[in-house]
Design a protein around this motif. Structure first.
Motif, PDB file in Angstrom:
ATOM      1  N   ARG A  24      27.999   5.638  32.939  1.00  0.00           N
ATOM      2  CA  ARG A  24      29.393   5.375  32.571  1.00  0.00           C
ATOM      3  C   ARG A  24      30.042   6.621  31.965  1.00  0.00           C
ATOM      4  NH1 ARG A  24      33.853   4.012  34.088  1.00  0.00           N
ATOM      5  NH2 ARG A  24      35.212   2.802  32.722  1.00  0.00           N
ATOM      6  N   ILE A  25      29.292   7.398  31.225  1.00  0.00           N
ATOM      7  CA  ILE A  25      29.825   8.651  30.681  1.00  0.00           C
ATOM      8  C   ILE A  25      30.247   9.582  31.808  1.00  0.00           C
ATOM      9  CG2 ILE A  25      29.180  10.740  29.396  1.00  0.00           C
ATOM     10  CD1 ILE A  25      27.466   8.867  27.607  1.00  0.00           C
ATOM     11  N   HIS A  26      29.419   9.656  32.839  1.00  0.00           N
ATOM     12  CA  HIS A  26      29.777  10.494  33.987  1.00  0.00           C
ATOM     13  C   HIS A  26      30.999   9.936  34.714  1.00  0.00           C
ATOM     14  CE1 HIS A  26      26.605  13.533  34.040  1.00  0.00           C
ATOM     15  NE2 HIS A  26      25.808  12.598  33.545  1.00  0.00           N
ATOM     16  N   LEU A  75      33.476   8.417  33.412  1.00  0.00           N
ATOM     17  CA  LEU A  75      34.664   8.664  32.596  1.00  0.00           C
ATOM     18  C   LEU A  75      35.056  10.137  32.546  1.00  0.00           C
ATOM     19  CD1 LEU A  75      33.856   6.318  29.565  1.00  0.00           C
ATOM     20  CD2 LEU A  75      35.739   6.011  31.181  1.00  0.00           C
ATOM     21  N   PHE A  76      34.055  11.038  32.594  1.00  0.00           N
ATOM     22  CA  PHE A  76      34.336  12.423  32.227  1.00  0.00           C
ATOM     23  C   PHE A  76      33.985  13.479  33.274  1.00  0.00           C
ATOM     24  CE2 PHE A  76      33.479  10.269  28.072  1.00  0.00           C
ATOM     25  CZ  PHE A  76      34.764  10.358  27.566  1.00  0.00           C
ATOM     26  N   ASP A  77      33.342  13.107  34.372  1.00  0.00           N
ATOM     27  CA  ASP A  77      32.918  14.123  35.339  1.00  0.00           C
ATOM     28  C   ASP A  77      34.069  14.927  35.920  1.00  0.00           C
ATOM     29  OD1 ASP A  77      30.177  14.181  35.341  1.00  0.00           O
ATOM     30  OD2 ASP A  77      29.921  12.783  37.002  1.00  0.00           O
ATOM     31  N   ASP A  78      35.255  14.332  35.998  1.00  0.00           N
ATOM     32  CA  ASP A  78      36.382  15.047  36.603  1.00  0.00           C
ATOM     33  C   ASP A  78      36.992  16.080  35.670  1.00  0.00           C
ATOM     34  OD1 ASP A  78      37.474  13.189  34.826  1.00  0.00           O
ATOM     35  OD2 ASP A  78      39.295  12.956  36.019  1.00  0.00           O
ATOM     36  N   GLN A  79      36.552  16.090  34.398  1.00  0.00           N
ATOM     37  CA  GLN A  79      37.167  16.978  33.416  1.00  0.00           C
ATOM     38  C   GLN A  79      36.159  17.875  32.692  1.00  0.00           C
ATOM     39  OE1 GLN A  79      39.340  14.831  30.401  1.00  0.00           O
ATOM     40  NE2 GLN A  79      40.397  16.644  29.625  1.00  0.00           N
ATOM     41  N   PHE A  80      34.870  17.455  32.684  1.00  0.00           N
ATOM     42  CA  PHE A  80      33.891  18.157  31.861  1.00  0.00           C
ATOM     43  C   PHE A  80      32.567  18.367  32.588  1.00  0.00           C
ATOM     44  CE2 PHE A  80      36.567  15.811  28.850  1.00  0.00           C
ATOM     45  CZ  PHE A  80      36.914  16.802  27.936  1.00  0.00           C
ATOM     46  N   VAL A  81      31.857  19.409  32.167  1.00  0.00           N
ATOM     47  CA  VAL A  81      30.425  19.541  32.426  1.00  0.00           C
ATOM     48  C   VAL A  81      29.721  18.816  31.281  1.00  0.00           C
ATOM     49  CG1 VAL A  81      28.474  21.130  32.566  1.00  0.00           C
ATOM     50  CG2 VAL A  81      30.649  21.724  33.640  1.00  0.00           C
ATOM     51  N   ILE A  82      28.832  17.899  31.626  1.00  0.00           N
ATOM     52  CA  ILE A  82      28.230  17.012  30.634  1.00  0.00           C
ATOM     53  C   ILE A  82      26.774  17.403  30.414  1.00  0.00           C
ATOM     54  CG2 ILE A  82      27.627  14.615  30.115  1.00  0.00           C
ATOM     55  CD1 ILE A  82      30.001  13.828  31.975  1.00  0.00           C
ATOM     56  N   GLU A  83      26.412  17.613  29.149  1.00  0.00           N
ATOM     57  CA  GLU A  83      25.041  17.965  28.787  1.00  0.00           C
ATOM     58  C   GLU A  83      24.555  17.025  27.691  1.00  0.00           C
ATOM     59  OE1 GLU A  83      22.486  21.608  26.709  1.00  0.00           O
ATOM     60  OE2 GLU A  83      24.613  21.879  27.172  1.00  0.00           O
ATOM     61  N   LEU A  98      27.286  16.968  24.836  1.00  0.00           N
ATOM     62  CA  LEU A  98      28.245  18.064  24.785  1.00  0.00           C
ATOM     63  C   LEU A  98      29.068  18.015  26.061  1.00  0.00           C
ATOM     64  CD1 LEU A  98      29.382  20.662  23.479  1.00  0.00           C
ATOM     65  CD2 LEU A  98      27.621  21.928  24.756  1.00  0.00           C
ATOM     66  N   LEU A  99      30.386  17.931  25.913  1.00  0.00           N
ATOM     67  CA  LEU A  99      31.309  17.918  27.041  1.00  0.00           C
ATOM     68  C   LEU A  99      32.074  19.235  27.034  1.00  0.00           C
ATOM     69  CD1 LEU A  99      30.529  14.919  26.711  1.00  0.00           C
ATOM     70  CD2 LEU A  99      32.904  14.330  27.223  1.00  0.00           C
ATOM     71  N   GLN A 100      31.795  20.054  28.027  1.00  0.00           N
ATOM     72  CA  GLN A 100      32.462  21.346  28.140  1.00  0.00           C
ATOM     73  C   GLN A 100      33.512  21.279  29.241  1.00  0.00           C
ATOM     74  OE1 GLN A 100      32.418  23.890  26.295  1.00  0.00           O
ATOM     75  NE2 GLN A 100      30.400  24.473  25.550  1.00  0.00           N
TER      76      GLN A 100
END
Length: 222
Positions: free
Chosen positions: A173-175, A177-185, A208-210
């Motif tokens: 779910r984190i991916h 929500l955020f894959d289109d805006q961040f690199v997720i670690e 960490l969302l970069q």
């Protein structure tokens, strides 16, 4: 998970989500955000978290947003300072020195209210919201914060063990929500402890969302 729900939780003292010490993931991983002293960090749905005090000791400017006015006032009381209060639309701005907290409906906060933000620390916002509110939350955060790194703390457990909040937000779910805006670690994954462990078993995780650059690469932080 409407405003009345959270106001009732505060009135009844049902705030098991409040930690009396800085969150372990914050103290372990703040450096991952790459913030120099004087930079501006935003804490959405901050409650009366001691994390705020700790961030101030690191020489950062801290802004937060919180629905409950008593929680906001408790932060300044704990710090031993009297804030200046001003009205801005539907929200009340409490401010003193390097700390500003907006009291009221988070979804009515505007980008021009908070100004330029260098990073976000989200320990209690995303996990406080049920699934049907997460898209609105991520949209509002995009308006307020744009492309800045985030330290995100979540829980991953079998939602059938309890209703929440805090809600389970698994990795997929984190991916979503955020894959289109961040690199997720993923920075850490540890067993749930404390009062929450009496209600469910699972993992507490730090991410960490970069922000992505135009070609899908992390943006360099100054």
């Amino acid at each position: 998970m409407e405003k009345a729900f959270w106001q009732h939780r505060w009135q009844e003292g049902k705030i098991g989500f409040h930690e009396g010490v800085p969150n372990r993931h914050l103290s372990d991983h703040l450096d991952a955000l790459g913030l120099a002293q004087g930079r501006h960090i935003f804490v959405p749905l901050c409650g009366k978290a001691v994390d705020i005090d700790w961030l101030l000791t690191k020489g950062l400017r801290v802004s937060g947003a919180e629905l409950n006015f008593d929680a906001v006032e408790a932060v300044f009381d704990r710090l031993g300072v009297t804030p200046e209060t001003t009205q801005s639309g539907a929200l009340t701005r409490y401010s003193r020195d390097n700390l500003t907290i907006w009291a009221g409906d988070f979804f009515k906060l505007k980008a021009e209210d908070v100004g330029f933000i260098d990073a976000v620390y989200d320990r209690g916002a995303l996990v406080a919201l049920p699934p049907h509110m997460r898209a609105a939350y991520t949209s509002q955060m995009r308006v307020l914060c744009r492309d800045v790194p985030r330290l995100l703390v979540t829980y991953d457990y079998d939602q059938s063990q309890m209703d929440g909040p805090p809600f389970s937000v698994p990795e997929d779910r984190i991916h979503d929500l955020f894959d289109d805006q961040f690199v997720i670690e993923r920075l850490a994954s540890v067993p749930i402890t404390g009062p929450l462990a009496e209600r469910c078993s699972g993992e507490e995780q730090a991410w960490l969302l970069q922000p992505l650059g135009s070609r899908g690469r992390p943006l360099k932080q100054g």
